[in-house]
Design an enzyme around this catalytic site. Structure first.
Site, PDB file in Angstrom:
ATOM      1  N   PHE A  75       0.799  -1.220   0.000  1.00  0.00           N
ATOM      2  CA  PHE A  75       0.000   0.000   0.000  1.00  0.00           C
ATOM      3  C   PHE A  75       0.838   1.280   0.000  1.00  0.00           C
ATOM      4  O   PHE A  75       0.520   2.226  -0.706  1.00  0.00           O
ATOM      5  CB  PHE A  75      -0.938   0.005   1.224  1.00  0.00           C
ATOM      6  CG  PHE A  75      -1.974  -1.078   1.153  1.00  0.00           C
ATOM      7  CD1 PHE A  75      -3.075  -0.954   0.328  1.00  0.00           C
ATOM      8  CD2 PHE A  75      -1.845  -2.229   1.909  1.00  0.00           C
ATOM      9  CE1 PHE A  75      -4.039  -1.948   0.253  1.00  0.00           C
ATOM     10  CE2 PHE A  75      -2.788  -3.229   1.846  1.00  0.00           C
ATOM     11  CZ  PHE A  75      -3.895  -3.097   1.014  1.00  0.00           C
ATOM     12  N   HIS A 144      -7.989  -7.039  10.143  1.00  0.00           N
ATOM     13  CA  HIS A 144      -8.719  -6.292   9.124  1.00  0.00           C
ATOM     14  C   HIS A 144      -9.657  -7.184   8.325  1.00  0.00           C
ATOM     15  O   HIS A 144     -10.159  -6.795   7.278  1.00  0.00           O
ATOM     16  CB  HIS A 144      -7.752  -5.562   8.195  1.00  0.00           C
ATOM     17  CG  HIS A 144      -6.996  -4.472   8.880  1.00  0.00           C
ATOM     18  ND1 HIS A 144      -5.874  -3.868   8.349  1.00  0.00           N
ATOM     19  CD2 HIS A 144      -7.204  -3.864  10.077  1.00  0.00           C
ATOM     20  CE1 HIS A 144      -5.423  -2.946   9.185  1.00  0.00           C
ATOM     21  NE2 HIS A 144      -6.208  -2.932  10.243  1.00  0.00           N
ATOM     22  N   CYS A 152     -22.565 -14.571   9.161  1.00  0.00           N
ATOM     23  CA  CYS A 152     -23.985 -14.284   9.321  1.00  0.00           C
ATOM     24  C   CYS A 152     -24.161 -13.234  10.414  1.00  0.00           C
ATOM     25  O   CYS A 152     -23.646 -13.388  11.525  1.00  0.00           O
ATOM     26  CB  CYS A 152     -24.743 -15.560   9.677  1.00  0.00           C
ATOM     27  SG  CYS A 152     -26.503 -15.284   9.996  1.00  0.00           S
TER      28      CYS A 152
END
Length: 482
Positions: A75, A144, A152
């Site tokens: 990144f 993350h 669910c």
């Protein structure tokens, strides 16, 4: 409060590029990559190895830098995603993340964990490679999230997919459009990743903090240590007196706090470290844990008199560490069903109908209904019925991200009864793979399989691959019972 601060990386499918480009380094000195000489690297690695040998609770923290050699951009490096987007440029992916293989750093950590040296792994990465490499779910906190996971929102059931999970809208609503199939829950399934500004998942964060407090050696591999609160895990260890080391090509905001910073590629450091520790870096083996379930017999309704009973069959993957976690790895299946018994000279063919995509459809899981002829379902005694088996033959097809072959099945499971019992058979499949995603030659063997109700294991016979004949030789899966 570290639980409430929660600034984390956002999912790249949700926000515009400019939303995260501002997190790129502004200081050229922080962007610059540095390389220690080989002599210096060797000296630093020897020091690190000695600390790990003496450690009682060794913890690692990983970032995007460990996946760059797999083809996934970082990144904040010179060619990182946010760095380029801050310059108005686009970051190019070499290949889909789901097709990327674990690196030497990934596999070195797997070996250290298997040997009991690495006690816990904390990761900022959501590419799912740690889990696919062989790190068990109880030994890692993916702070993350994981782009291959759905959860669910109603019951908490998790689904680990063999494909990337994306939300259906570009918003903070993580709904993927699929619903939970666990015990008729029917809750919405949410993409298991974290957006910028959201709190980290509670239980993984708690375990990360707990293990950071216990750590006497905490090593960072491939992270710029700029995303809070995840990046504060090594500091928790440092404040408790742990040896704190960083392996990263760039300086980090915590470099001055570290006892050691190795400026070298993570794969290079891992190779040297494992050599010092006298442990090999294993080759990656693709593991598949397959479960075949037969639901209890049910009376037919609205069908011809010749079909008196139906039985559902489900073919799905399961997580070996958490059997409750469904692993969606089956793309499709071409199966045939028949009733076999010791008394009958010939098997009785059954009709097998695949289920459609309704609200409970779960991609990566194949469900079908077997229609059992009247003469087979009307067994005269429970003992004779107990001798009957449903034989399933055909092929199970995977998503083949790594060119793995289809699995040819020839398995006989006991015929379920109508008293609510379910019959389940499991097999463990494994395929050694090289880093360029082609397969190594392995010896042929059978796949052992057993049910919950049979003491003696049954056999999955006739296993065969579906390799393109022009590229690969015939290489079957290697399997064993669970």
């Amino acid at each position: 409060d570290i639980h409430k601060r929660g600034e984390t990386i956002q999912h790249t499918n949700v926000y515009t590029p400019a939303a995260m480009a501002h997190t790129a380094h502004n200081d050229p000195e922080m962007v610059k990559e540095r390389y220690d000489s080989e002599k210096v690297v060797n000296e630093k690695v020897r020091l690190l190895a000695s600390k790990i040998r003496e450690s009682k609770h060794f913890v690692t923290f990983t970032g995007a830098g460990i996946s760059t050699s797999a083809g996934i951009p970082d990144f904040r490096g010179p060619q990182g995603k946010w760095t380029l987007e801050a310059q108005g440029k686009r970051c190019k992916m070499g290949k889909p993340v789901i097709k990327c293989c674990p690196t030497k750093t990934h596999m070195g950590l797997v070996e250290l964990q298997r040997r009991g040296i690495l006690k816990y792994l904390i990761s900022q990465n959501c590419d799912g490679i740690h889990r696919r490499s062989g790190i068990p779910s109880h030994s890692i906190s993916e702070l993350h999230g994981n782009s291959n996971m759905e959860e669910c929102e109603k019951c908490g059931q998790q689904y680990f997919r063999d494909f990337s999970c994306h939300r259906i809208k570009r918003s903070r609503d993580h709904f993927t459009g699929r619903y939970c199939s666990h015990k008729d829950c029917n809750g919405r399934l949410l993409e298991y990743t974290i957006d910028f500004g959201q709190n980290l998942p509670e239980r993984p964060l708690e375990k990360a903090i707990e293990n950071s407090k216990k750590a006497d050696v905490h090593v960072v591999f491939g992270s710029s240590l700029t995303v809070s609160p995840a990046c504060e895990m090594p500091l928790i260890s440092k404040k408790k007196g742990a040896f704190f080391a960083i392996c990263n090509l760039q300086k980090t905001p915590l470099t001055e706090e570290a006892d050691l910073h190795i400026f070298a590629k993570t794969d290079v450091v891992m190779e040297k470290l494992m050599k010092e520790l006298e442990h090999p870096i294993p080759k990656w083996t693709l593991n598949r844990h397959l479960k075949i379930s037969l639901s209890p017999l049910r009376a037919t309704s609205g069908r011809s008199e010749e079909a008196a009973r139906t039985c559902g069959v489900t073919i799905e993957g399961v997580d070996p560490e958490q059997r409750s976690v469904v692993v969606g790895l089956v793309r499709d299946s071409d199966m045939h069903a028949s009733i076999v018994s010791q008394q009958a000279q010939k098997p009785t063919a059954c009709k097998l109908c695949k289920e459609g995509e309704d609200a409970n459809y779960s991609p990566g899981v194949c469900r079908s209904t077997i229609i059992i002829p009247k003469e087979s379902s009307d067994a005269k005694s429970s003992s004779s019925r107990g001798e009957q088996k449903i034989r399933l033959t055909g092929k199970v097809h995977f998503f083949s991200h790594y060119n793995e072959p289809s699995l040819a099945l020839n398995v006989a499971l006991p015929l379920p009864t109508g008293d609510g019992q379910m019959v389940t058979g499991c097999c463990f499949l494994r395929q050694p793979l090289t880093r360029n995603t082609s397969a190594q030659h392995i010896d042929a063997s059978r796949h052992n399989e057993r049910t919950h109700f049979a003491r003696t294991p049954l056999i999955l016979q006739g296993s065969s691959p579906e390799w393109p004949s022009t590229i690969f030789d015939s290489i079957p899966w290697r399997g064993s019972g669970l």
